[in-house]
Motif scaffolding. Structure first.
Motif, mmCIF file in Angstrom:
data_model
loop_
_atom_site.group_PDB
_atom_site.id
_atom_site.type_symbol
_atom_site.label_atom_id
_atom_site.label_comp_id
_atom_site.label_asym_id
_atom_site.label_seq_id
_atom_site.Cartn_x
_atom_site.Cartn_y
_atom_site.Cartn_z
ATOM 1 N N ASP A 87 -7.553 2.558 -3.648
ATOM 2 C CA ASP A 87 -6.384 2.374 -4.514
ATOM 3 C C ASP A 87 -6.432 0.921 -4.970
ATOM 4 O O ASP A 87 -5.733 0.055 -4.459
ATOM 5 N N LEU A 124 -6.876 -0.711 -0.239
ATOM 6 C CA LEU A 124 -5.567 -0.347 -0.785
ATOM 7 C C LEU A 124 -4.890 -1.598 -1.333
ATOM 8 O O LEU A 124 -4.926 -2.668 -0.719
ATOM 9 N N GLN A 125 -4.232 -1.418 -2.472
ATOM 10 C CA GLN A 125 -3.563 -2.524 -3.152
ATOM 11 C C GLN A 125 -2.107 -2.145 -3.378
ATOM 12 O O GLN A 125 -1.803 -1.140 -4.010
ATOM 13 N N HIS A 126 -1.212 -2.976 -2.816
ATOM 14 C CA HIS A 126 0.225 -2.777 -2.983
ATOM 15 C C HIS A 126 0.805 -4.083 -3.526
ATOM 16 O O HIS A 126 1.050 -5.024 -2.766
ATOM 17 N N GLY A 127 1.022 -4.117 -4.828
ATOM 18 C CA GLY A 127 1.506 -5.347 -5.431
ATOM 19 C C GLY A 127 0.463 -6.445 -5.283
ATOM 20 O O GLY A 127 -0.720 -6.250 -5.549
ATOM 21 N N GLN A 183 -0.522 -7.622 -2.471
ATOM 22 C CA GLN A 183 -1.175 -7.484 -1.164
ATOM 23 C C GLN A 183 -2.365 -6.527 -1.262
ATOM 24 O O GLN A 183 -2.224 -5.380 -1.700
#
Length: 264
Positions: A161, A200-203, A205
């Motif tokens: 992601d 994984l990419q959340h914003g 982070q």
């Protein structure tokens, strides 16, 4: 003749001026002491930062030398021995006009040369993955996992992601970290049935996680990394300004989590 008010006001004025002089002296002394302590603290921070940079540079040099040694060993033990064997077969073919098993020898030479080409491409890819520069980190990790799955040593599952690409230097560092973690799992995760890789990419982070269900290992009493591979990972994590978490226990597998805040 001075009035009583003047007699009373005079000493009070001198006393007030004296207190103001004492207070100003105390303030100057405080400012001088505070400035001195601040300069000493800044000097200690600069000294610590210089020592950290020197240690990081030494670790980078050590990691580079380790990479060169491993590449040299791969060239000597892999391609070098393969080509040497093929040369012996070619010499055997050229020493006799028409050997009885010439067809078998030619087929073996072709097989050895194909293996040498494959090894050369593998070493070239390990030096610099061209797919990373062309298509980015996600495609490079997918290619890495596909190649490792072709060996059949351990099933690797990849979850991606990753929608906001980083700079090429950062992606290369993350790729090397993932490559080293996969290599360590294939080598040391005894009894593992699956290796999970997540990017994984959340914003802002970004999290890279590599986990296996193998034999695991006891938690080290000292958090310092041991082994050339883990030292290489630690160096690259520091260069990225990232944070590394390591979780493992005997019989419960191992999990490595690298967290990085992407620059705005």
């Amino acid at each position: 003749m001075p009035t009583p008010e003047e007699v009373t006001f005079g000493p009070l004025l001198f006393w007030s001026i004296g207190m103001m002089v004492v207070a100003a002296g105390c303030l100057l002394m405080f400012l001088f002491t505070y400035q001195k302590r601040l300069l000493q603290q800044q000097l200690r921070l600069r000294t610590a930062e210089a020592a950290h940079q020197q240690a990081l540079l030494a670790a980078i040099i050590e990691a580079q030398e380790g990479e060169r040694e491993r590449i040299g060993q791969d060239l000597h033990d892999g391609i070098g021995s393969t080509i040497a064997t093929a040369k012996l077969l070619v010499n055997r073919l050229s020493s006799q006009p028409t050997p009885e098993n010439s067809a078998e020898l030619l087929a073996l030479v072709e097989e050895l040369m194909a293996a040498a080409v494959h090894d050369a491409r593998s070493i070239s890819h390990s030096l610099y993955p061209a797919v990373l520069a062309r298509f980015g980190l996600a495609e490079a990790l997918q290619h890495l996992v596909d190649v490792c799955n072709e060996t059949g040593a351990l099933a690797i599952e990849l979850e991606l992601d990753y929608t906001e690409p980083l700079a090429l230097a950062q992606e290369l560092a993350l790729y090397r970290i993932c490559q080293e973690l996969i290599h360590n799992a294939l080598k040391h995760a005894k009894g593992a049935s699956c290796l999970q890789v997540q990017l994984l990419q959340h914003g802002p982070q970004l999290t890279l996680e590599v986990a296996d269900d193998g034999c695991g290992f006891p938690a080290a009493p000292v958090p310092a990394p041991t082994g050339a591979g883990l030292r290489n990972i630690d160096v690259r994590v520091q260069m990225l300004g990232a944070h590394l978490q390591q979780h493992s226990a005997p019989g419960q597998g191992s999990r490595f989590v690298i967290q990085l805040k992407a620059p705005a």
